[in-house]
Motif scaffolding. Structure first.
Motif, mmCIF file in Angstrom:
data_model
loop_
_atom_site.group_PDB
_atom_site.id
_atom_site.type_symbol
_atom_site.label_atom_id
_atom_site.label_comp_id
_atom_site.label_asym_id
_atom_site.label_seq_id
_atom_site.Cartn_x
_atom_site.Cartn_y
_atom_site.Cartn_z
ATOM 1 N N ASP A 3 -1.809 3.195 4.455
ATOM 2 C CA ASP A 3 -3.072 2.771 3.773
ATOM 3 C C ASP A 3 -2.656 1.417 3.207
ATOM 4 O O ASP A 3 -1.766 1.364 2.313
ATOM 5 C CB ASP A 3 -3.620 3.662 2.589
ATOM 6 C CG ASP A 3 -4.314 4.942 3.169
ATOM 7 O OD1 ASP A 3 -4.866 4.917 4.265
ATOM 8 O OD2 ASP A 3 -4.495 5.971 2.368
ATOM 9 N N ARG A 4 -3.210 0.324 3.704
ATOM 10 C CA ARG A 4 -3.101 -1.097 3.237
ATOM 11 C C ARG A 4 -3.878 -0.902 1.980
ATOM 12 O O ARG A 4 -4.997 -0.571 1.888
ATOM 13 C CB ARG A 4 -3.424 -2.077 4.126
ATOM 14 C CG ARG A 4 -2.506 -2.071 5.429
ATOM 15 C CD ARG A 4 -3.161 -3.062 6.249
ATOM 16 N NE ARG A 4 -2.034 -3.233 7.683
ATOM 17 C CZ ARG A 4 -2.529 -2.579 8.800
ATOM 18 N NH1 ARG A 4 -3.754 -1.902 8.849
ATOM 19 N NH2 ARG A 4 -1.870 -2.413 9.580
ATOM 20 N N LYS A 50 0.618 8.566 7.492
ATOM 21 C CA LYS A 50 -0.672 7.949 6.986
ATOM 22 C C LYS A 50 -0.121 6.531 6.411
ATOM 23 O O LYS A 50 1.168 6.467 5.869
ATOM 24 C CB LYS A 50 -1.219 8.850 5.938
ATOM 25 C CG LYS A 50 -2.481 8.036 5.238
ATOM 26 C CD LYS A 50 -2.911 9.126 4.169
ATOM 27 C CE LYS A 50 -3.981 8.608 3.445
ATOM 28 N NZ LYS A 50 -4.608 9.424 2.394
ATOM 29 N N GLY A 63 0.816 -1.147 0.052
ATOM 30 C CA GLY A 63 -0.024 0.084 -0.082
ATOM 31 C C GLY A 63 0.633 1.117 -0.013
ATOM 32 O O GLY A 63 2.006 1.172 -0.423
#
Length: 138
Positions: free
Chosen positions: A134-135, A132, A112
């Motif tokens: 995010d997968r 941040k 990600g």
């Protein structure tokens, strides 16, 4: 004993087993990037292009040299952090007490996106802050 079983903490002192596998990877990438950015080219005989060049030259010519540093960071990290498939750096307003600040968006193979606040300090050190993670959806 396997090397991974000996490693119990990230560079910031936080225990590795406090996080799930994906978060461990994000934090491991952060540790490695910070290590690379705090190394200077020519410091390792067997990897002469590992790290960044002379930052004092970059700092002397700011703000015009910020784009030169940006390109150098992208090239170096893509070469020495194999988990990165792409990187985007955005020059940000410099944080108080720092010489230069970027937002670094790192696109990881199979995992990600992770973003770091990347700050170049007057003491010559580069500091990364996880902004941040995010997968990718499977």
């Amino acid at each position: 004993m396997r090397l991974i079983s000996r490693l119990r903490y990230f560079a910031n002192g936080v225990a590795i087993d406090e996080f799930d596998a994906a978060t461990q990877t994000f934090l491991s990438v952060q540790d490695n990037i910070q290590r690379i950015l705090n190394s200077r080219r020519g410091g390792l005989a067997h990897l002469p292009d590992y790290g960044l060049g002379d930052l004092s030259r970059i700092y002397r010519h700011l703000p015009a040299s910020a784009h030169t540093l940006k390109n150098e960071i992208e090239t170096t990290l893509l070469r020495y952090e194999p988990r990165l498939k792409a990187i985007d750096l955005t020059i940000e307003e410099t944080e108080p007490g720092m010489l230069l600040s970027f937002t670094m968006s790192c696109h990881l193979h199979r995992l990600g996106l992770v973003q770091f606040g990347t700050h170049f300090a007057p003491d010559g050190q580069t500091r990364l802050k996880l902004l941040k993670a995010d997968r990718e959806r499977e």
